[in-house]
Design a protein around this motif. Structure first.
Motif, PDB file in Angstrom:
ATOM      1  N   VAL A  51      15.076  31.620  29.747  1.00 27.96           N
ATOM      2  CA  VAL A  51      15.671  30.128  30.118  1.00 27.96           C
ATOM      3  C   VAL A  51      16.282  29.629  28.763  1.00 27.96           C
ATOM      4  O   VAL A  51      17.459  29.072  29.096  1.00 27.96           O
ATOM      5  CB  VAL A  51      14.319  29.144  30.406  1.00 27.96           C
ATOM      6  N   HIS A  52      15.715  29.916  27.554  1.00 32.01           N
ATOM      7  CA  HIS A  52      16.465  29.578  26.331  1.00 32.01           C
ATOM      8  C   HIS A  52      16.840  31.106  25.688  1.00 32.01           C
ATOM      9  O   HIS A  52      16.128  32.096  25.704  1.00 32.01           O
ATOM     10  CB  HIS A  52      15.732  28.916  25.530  1.00 32.01           C
ATOM     11  N   LYS A  53      17.864  31.056  24.776  1.00 31.52           N
ATOM     12  CA  LYS A  53      18.320  32.223  23.904  1.00 31.52           C
ATOM     13  C   LYS A  53      17.755  31.839  22.548  1.00 31.52           C
ATOM     14  O   LYS A  53      18.049  30.686  22.174  1.00 31.52           O
ATOM     15  CB  LYS A  53      19.532  32.297  24.018  1.00 31.52           C
ATOM     16  N   PRO A  54      17.189  32.712  21.727  1.00 25.82           N
ATOM     17  CA  PRO A  54      16.757  32.348  20.403  1.00 25.82           C
ATOM     18  C   PRO A  54      17.975  32.068  19.475  1.00 25.82           C
ATOM     19  O   PRO A  54      19.095  32.624  19.897  1.00 25.82           O
ATOM     20  CB  PRO A  54      16.224  33.802  20.001  1.00 25.82           C
ATOM     21  N   THR A  55      17.734  31.318  18.834  1.00 24.35           N
ATOM     22  CA  THR A  55      18.761  31.052  17.726  1.00 24.35           C
ATOM     23  C   THR A  55      19.038  32.186  16.526  1.00 24.35           C
ATOM     24  O   THR A  55      20.071  32.380  16.183  1.00 24.35           O
ATOM     25  CB  THR A  55      18.552  29.526  16.737  1.00 24.35           C
TER      26      THR A  55
END
Length: 245
Positions: A51-55
């Protein structure tokens, strides 16, 4: 199976929601993931399932890097999850809801075989009698059970359950407890996110504690709950100061 998070961080503007997390899961086990309000538990789940991509950092599943992949591709590779807020298709029947994930992963599968599998899972979850009901007609607890059933249709190696007991009638909680136990007995790894401490300590074989986005403890539940940093951060809070990642 092997899931590895390597020094994963996630920023939202100036807020660091996940802070340099390194975790490895390389065997079937049930892992409780807890932490105080805003600890980053759901954000971490969102990073794992795409759902999110790591920074910063990277996420690996069975030797392949998966951060940056869309959720459906990660699901095809053997990782599935449920959400705090159920996401059943409201205008589809319970059976149709069950068929969607299975056909997405195995588009050439025989429909009869998939329906037989769906019936067995619905029976396990005690909602087989609702197979022709629309998703929007189910109670909150029944929708939780349906979401668990949809997840099982994917037959994932690693499962993330995000607050499966929240807002569920105690009788249905017992059904979900039984479901989790049966799935664990099939040799799968489960990450259980919950503020229900009774469930966490009765089900978990390993306990990970997040605080301010960072892991402050990782080990056997009976040992972790005695650590002073955990008591201070989470377990020592007064009732009502619970968890909503």
């Amino acid at each position: 199976m092997k899931l590895e998070l390597r020094d994963v961080s996630k920023y939202f503007g100036g807020l660091k929601a996940v802070d340099n997390v390194h975790v490895t899961i390389d065997k079937p086990e049930l892992i409780g993931l807890i932490g105080p309000n805003g600890a980053g538990k759901t954000t971490l789940a969102n990073l794992i399932d795409g759902v999110h991509k790591p920074t910063t950092g990277s996420i690996w599943l069975n030797g392949a890097r998966i951060d940056g992949l869309p959720p459906y591709l990660i699901a095809q590779r053997g990782l599935g999850r449920t959400f705090q807020v159920t996401r059943a298709f409201r205008r589809m029947t319970v059976m149709e809801n069950m068929l969607v994930p299975a056909m997405a992963v195995r588009p050439n599968a025989e429909k009869r075989d998939v329906e037989e599998k769906a019936c067995k899972i619905l029976e396990l979850l005690t909602i087989e009698h609702l197979r022709n009901e629309l998703g929007r007609g189910l109670s909150g607890g029944q929708q939780k059970l349906l979401e668990l059933g949809r997840l099982l249709m994917l037959d994932p190696q690693i499962i993330i359950l995000d607050e499966p007991f929240a807002g569920v009638h105690p009788k249905l909680q017992e059904t979900i407890h039984g479901y989790i136990g049966q799935v664990r007995s099939q040799g799968k790894a489960i990450i259980l996110i919950s503020h229900d401490m009774d469930s966490i300590f009765s089900l978990s074989e390993r306990l990970i504690v997040l605080h301010n986005g960072a892991i402050i403890a990782d080990g056997l539940p009976n040992e972790v709950k005695k650590e002073s940093v955990v008591i201070e951060a989470y377990l020592g809070k007064e009732e009502g100061e619970g968890d909503d990642a």
